[in-house]
Design a protein around this motif. Sequence first.
Motif: not given
Length: 564
Positions: A237-247, A209-211, A192-203
């Motif tokens: 930005s598109v491969n599914g592994f991006g974070r909210a702050t990724c370039d 939309r902005l990208r 659950d910790q891993l899922l929480v980290l992923h859901r909160v920080t993922a793009l």
Amino acid sequence: MLFLVRSSCGILPVLNNSYNYIRTRHVKIKLYKHTTYYIQKLWKSNVKKSDTKQPSYAEVESQVSFEQMVEARRQEAQRSVLVQVHSEESCPDLRQYCNQHGEVRGMHHYSLPPDLHFVVVEFEDSAHVHNILNVSGHINKEVVPVQSPFLWFRAPKKASQSKQDFSPQAHVEAPSTEELQNWMNAAQSLSDQLLVLHRVTALNDLGSRLRFLTARQIELALAGLFPHVKALPFGSSVNGFGRATCDLDVVLLPDCEVPSDDCRLVFHAKAALMGGRPQTQRLMETLGDVCQLLLPGCSHVRRVLQARVPIIKFKHELTGIECDLSLDNDTAVHMSALLYTLGTSDPRVRPLVGAVRRWAREVGLTNPAPGRWITNFSLTLLVLFYLQQHGVLPLLGATGDVVRLPGSVKTDLAALFTGFFEFYASFDFASYAVSLSSKVEVPKPDHAPLYIVNPLERGLNVSRNVSRDETERLRVELRNAAWLLESVPLDPGTAKSWGLAALLEAPHAAAKGRNIFYIPPRRSTPSRMMDVTELFDKSTVEMQQHTEEKPSRVVKASSRQRRR
């Protein structure tokens, strides 16, 4: 509670049909001071209570190809404009104004420091965007008259009397490090910790939309000369592994259509006299001038023309995104498609990759600036190779195609996470390479400290920049993490910090012990955007006077400099 996701366009009927079976399941987390937070998780559910098994989230997403996803996002950007507003309270007035020229499908509000507010307005049809742009204008004649989907909504001459009960779609900001640690410590298990980290920080949806809207601006700027040009985002930005702050990485693909034998009219065009790298560098230099001098929001333009792939780097002040622009680099798009496919093949892949990359950032293995350290891309390939060795992911063929479907491995996410560090703590980086196309260990073809085979170009080492010292640091940190996960509790109990939270806290605790003057690192960068909030509250005449006085002051200052 049903979570209905609307498809971006009609080309994805599978999303329209299948997402109806997904509900929102909340993880209720009680933190200090009796505060309760809710984190949304997508979970499989039988809405109709029937015996028929409905598809899970991963199964639905795996039915949408990378090309369909990118095309849906591109069409979404073609139907959207970005508008700067005075505050969120301006949204009802903006929606009423936009509905006079087209039908608004949705609005998404966000803000940037210090107190700047923006709204992404999506219309039902791209023709409505043309209507809005045709009725828009410039504040005066002292500006570069560029037409783009980036606007601002000024105050009316007369105050509007009508009030509408409307609010745009809310988007939760990323939590602070302390909040994230508290959320993870309040979880029920390491998985659950891993899922929480992923859901909160993922793009999230707004970030995508902005990208794509930023890429759309570049595409429109070149459409006059290259009507079929495509500005395609690639990478995180598109491969599914991006974070909210990724370039944002964007590649320009000038689609040159070769006419058929029946076509008798052919365009006149200049010949590519230089060809190859010199011409690419010259074109990129020109694109840098276009971004710096003409495109609204593009600032701090830097030309990195001597790199293996020449790029233009700039900061987009209206979206808050750091951008890298390259030319005719279609291999990067194919790599993004490959990672997207592998990420959607199993729901455990993306949370695991996100946790490993977060750990590497906390211990200082990765760095935003290019250099001799390992990159997030190399770390992603390490995780994918580990999952292949454990039968979770398929192997790749010589051309990057899947040659074997993954087996039915039931290992949970927590066991895979701890096993990753155990696997690489004993891996012989000095003798073997990491290759996604081989089940067995592959000898290194050269003496590079770290060798990770490029999945699409087998003769390239994607980690050739990593120095010998950084490779040794990687081995040491992997062993330290494996030892730490054996030492700390992996289930909630009496310990204040446990599992993933303890692993991410360890580097900061060690730094505090070494240095009494320790200051936690700051993740956010100060805004460089000019404050234009006064424009929203003044009348049209006052705003014109304000902008007309400013150029005159600039002319006077420049004349004084010439006299000196």
